[in-house]
Design a protein around this motif. Structure first.
Motif, short mmCIF file in Angstrom:
data_model
loop_
_atom_site.label_atom_id
_atom_site.label_comp_id
_atom_site.label_asym_id
_atom_site.label_seq_id
_atom_site.Cartn_x
_atom_site.Cartn_y
_atom_site.Cartn_z
N ALA A 91 2.79 12.51 -14.46
CA ALA A 91 2.12 12.90 -13.04
C ALA A 91 0.86 13.49 -13.13
O ALA A 91 0.03 13.29 -12.12
N VAL A 92 0.56 14.28 -14.25
CA VAL A 92 -0.77 14.93 -14.23
C VAL A 92 -1.88 13.80 -14.40
O VAL A 92 -2.97 13.94 -13.54
N GLY A 93 -1.59 12.79 -15.12
CA GLY A 93 -2.56 11.84 -15.47
C GLY A 93 -2.74 11.03 -14.05
O GLY A 93 -3.90 10.50 -13.65
N PHE A 94 -1.66 10.62 -13.17
CA PHE A 94 -1.83 10.14 -12.01
C PHE A 94 -2.42 10.82 -11.11
O PHE A 94 -3.26 10.39 -10.35
N HIS A 95 -2.19 12.25 -11.10
CA HIS A 95 -2.85 12.89 -9.93
C HIS A 95 -4.48 12.78 -10.40
O HIS A 95 -5.27 12.92 -9.30
N LEU A 96 -4.84 13.16 -11.55
CA LEU A 96 -6.16 13.11 -11.92
C LEU A 96 -6.83 11.91 -11.80
O LEU A 96 -8.02 11.79 -10.95
N ALA A 97 -6.11 10.71 -11.99
CA ALA A 97 -6.71 9.33 -11.45
C ALA A 97 -6.80 9.14 -10.18
O ALA A 97 -8.07 8.55 -9.48
N PHE A 98 -5.79 9.64 -9.18
CA PHE A 98 -5.78 9.41 -7.62
C PHE A 98 -6.85 10.18 -7.01
O PHE A 98 -7.51 9.67 -6.18
N ARG A 99 -7.36 11.60 -7.68
CA ARG A 99 -8.18 12.31 -6.87
C ARG A 99 -9.66 11.64 -7.49
O ARG A 99 -10.49 11.71 -6.50
N LYS A 100 -9.87 11.20 -8.68
CA LYS A 100 -11.16 10.62 -8.88
C LYS A 100 -11.24 9.34 -7.93
O LYS A 100 -12.72 9.21 -7.56
N TRP A 101 -10.29 8.51 -7.68
CA TRP A 101 -10.44 7.29 -7.12
C TRP A 101 -10.68 7.52 -5.69
O TRP A 101 -11.75 6.79 -5.25
N PHE A 102 -9.72 8.35 -4.86
CA PHE A 102 -9.98 8.76 -3.40
C PHE A 102 -10.63 9.65 -3.15
O PHE A 102 -11.14 9.87 -2.07
N GLY A 103 -10.86 10.75 -3.75
CA GLY A 103 -11.62 11.77 -3.69
C GLY A 103 -10.70 13.16 -3.08
O GLY A 103 -11.36 14.29 -2.68
N VAL A 104 -9.52 12.87 -2.94
CA VAL A 104 -8.37 13.93 -2.42
C VAL A 104 -7.50 13.57 -3.29
O VAL A 104 -7.03 12.76 -4.07
N THR A 105 -6.55 14.67 -3.24
CA THR A 105 -5.20 14.60 -3.97
C THR A 105 -4.37 13.72 -3.40
O THR A 105 -4.31 13.44 -2.23
N PRO A 106 -3.18 13.36 -3.77
CA PRO A 106 -2.00 12.44 -3.17
C PRO A 106 -1.40 13.26 -2.15
O PRO A 106 -1.16 12.61 -1.02
N GLY A 107 -1.40 14.48 -2.24
CA GLY A 107 -0.71 15.20 -1.09
C GLY A 107 -1.74 15.22 0.11
O GLY A 107 -1.19 15.06 1.23
N GLU A 108 -2.79 15.54 0.08
CA GLU A 108 -4.02 15.48 0.94
C GLU A 108 -4.09 14.08 1.75
O GLU A 108 -4.36 14.04 2.73
N HIS A 109 -3.95 13.14 0.88
CA HIS A 109 -4.15 11.76 1.10
C HIS A 109 -2.79 11.27 2.18
O HIS A 109 -3.16 10.87 3.43
N ARG A 110 -1.86 11.71 1.95
CA ARG A 110 -0.48 11.60 2.80
C ARG A 110 -0.62 12.54 3.85
O ARG A 110 -0.32 11.86 4.86
N ALA A 111 -1.27 13.73 4.05
CA ALA A 111 -1.33 14.41 5.15
C ALA A 111 -2.29 13.87 6.11
O ALA A 111 -2.25 13.73 7.13
N GLY A 112 -3.40 13.25 5.34
CA GLY A 112 -4.48 12.63 6.15
C GLY A 112 -3.98 11.41 6.80
O GLY A 112 -4.54 11.45 8.01
N GLU A 113 -3.04 10.70 6.30
CA GLU A 113 -2.72 9.48 6.77
C GLU A 113 -1.84 9.67 8.14
O GLU A 113 -1.73 9.13 9.01
N ALA A 114 -1.07 10.88 7.71
CA ALA A 114 0.16 11.02 8.84
C ALA A 114 -0.84 11.72 10.04
O ALA A 114 -0.30 11.33 11.21
N ARG A 115 -1.91 12.44 9.82
CA ARG A 115 -2.53 12.86 11.15
C ARG A 115 -3.21 11.74 11.83
O ARG A 115 -3.40 11.65 12.88
N ALA A 116 -3.82 10.75 11.10
CA ALA A 116 -4.59 9.78 11.63
C ALA A 116 -3.49 8.90 12.39
O ALA A 116 -3.99 8.38 13.72
N ALA A 117 -2.12 8.60 11.89
CA ALA A 117 -1.24 8.02 12.66
C ALA A 117 -0.87 8.53 13.93
O ALA A 117 -0.51 8.04 15.07
#
Length: 322
Positions: free
Chosen positions: A296-322
């Motif tokens: 899970a730690v490796g995924f979290h680091l890879a996700f943040r490096k790829w998207f510039g945000v954490t998985p939780g922030e990504h989900r929250a941002g998509e929810a606000r956009a919808a």
């Protein structure tokens, strides 16, 4: 009774091309209707993360770009620029023209425009659109497509759903009302996929047009990464699976796909992770295993490096956009 065998290379080619038929997620469309009379010429800049579509409703035109022979289009023809290559549309291939931004200065996704050029020569009418897509979904396989893909009028006519969709989108009295932007977006998305389908069949019959198809090992690796990304693949294990050494596999992959195998696999995993977080209610803790990460730690680091945000922030941002 004769039996017909299927070559494994052909199967891999079909599997590979089927990956391109999965629609890119369009994020917005700007479309315009052109009513032009010769002499005319319009220069379009390169578009990033944007496919460009031109459908000739009436008349003829030429498409030109650097280092490629001119292409003549007639009524009923459709051309798709998968990666938005800069090009010129004109009544004659040698004619220099106006920059697109001079005649359509504002081309915001979700809006429409119109170009009218009054000349004294033959008239042409076109439907043109810039189809903005999620860049994370555009793998090296997609970006390796030819600069322009053309369906002539007869080929379009053999695809009734594509033909009717284009005619509806090109109609001057296209219906408008509640949800129009979303309907237009999905209609163009469908048109793009319906156009790619016969074009990719042609590429399968002529592998020279897409060199990746000529290499069974690399084409198989692309299918593995695109469809079995949840498995704990490493570059070494993928290379062994397709019967190549790591060094030969890495070099050939980069040459044919335009990206390293590690980045290609990471891109597919991150694309799916982003989709799961944005479009499903799957617990965040379950996402890493679904996209091939045991840590899970490796995924979290890879996700943040790829998207510039954490998985939780990504989900929250998509929810606000919808």
């Amino acid at each position: 009774m004769e039996t017909v065998g299927t070559d494994r290379h052909d199967q891999h080619g079909e599997d590979l091309l089927s990956e391109l038929l999965k629609p890119l997620r369009l994020t917005g469309v700007f479309d315009s209707r052109w009513h032009v009379r010769a002499p005319w010429a319009i220069e379009g800049d390169a578009e990033r993360s944007c496919a460009v579509l031109h459908y000739v409703v009436e008349g003829d035109c030429w498409i030109t770009t650097d280092d490629e022979p001119p292409v003549e289009l007639h009524a009923g023809d459709l051309v798709v620029f998968p990666t938005g290559t800069a090009h010129r549309l004109s009544d004659r291939p040698e004619r220099q023209g106006l920059p697109l931004k001079a005649v359509l200065p504002e081309r915001h996704p979700g809006t429409s425009g119109e170009i009218v050029i009054d000349g004294t020569g033959p008239e042409s009418r076109l439907l043109c659109a810039g189809l903005h897509y999620d860049a994370s979904a555009a793998t090296g396989l997609y970006t390796s497509l030819p600069w322009a893909l053309v369906l002539d009028g007869a080929q379009v006519a053999r695809e009734p759903l594509l033909r009717d969709t284009l005619r509806l989108l090109a109609a001057p009295d296209r219906p408008v009302g509640p949800g129009d932007r979303l309907i237009t977006l999905r209609a163009f998305e469908m048109a793009l996929v319906l156009a790619l389908r016969p074009l990719l069949r042609e590429l399968a019959d002529n592998p020279a047009s897409l060199p990746l198809l000529r290499h069974p090992g690399i084409s198989r690796a692309v299918v593995i990464m695109a469809t079995r990304f949840a498995e704990p693949w490493t570059i070494d294990s993928v290379a062994r699976e397709v019967g190549m050494s790591r060094s030969a596999f890495t070099a050939a992959f980069r040459d044919l796909v335009g990206d390293s195998p590690a980045r290609y696999l990471a891109a597919r995993r991150m694309q799916e992770a982003g989709r799961l977080l944005a479009e499903t209610s799957l617990p965040q803790s379950a996402v890493p295993a679904r996209v091939g990460y045991q840590s899970a730690v490796g995924f979290h680091l890879a996700f943040r490096k790829w998207f510039g945000v954490t998985p939780g922030e990504h989900r929250a941002g998509e929810a606000r956009a919808a």
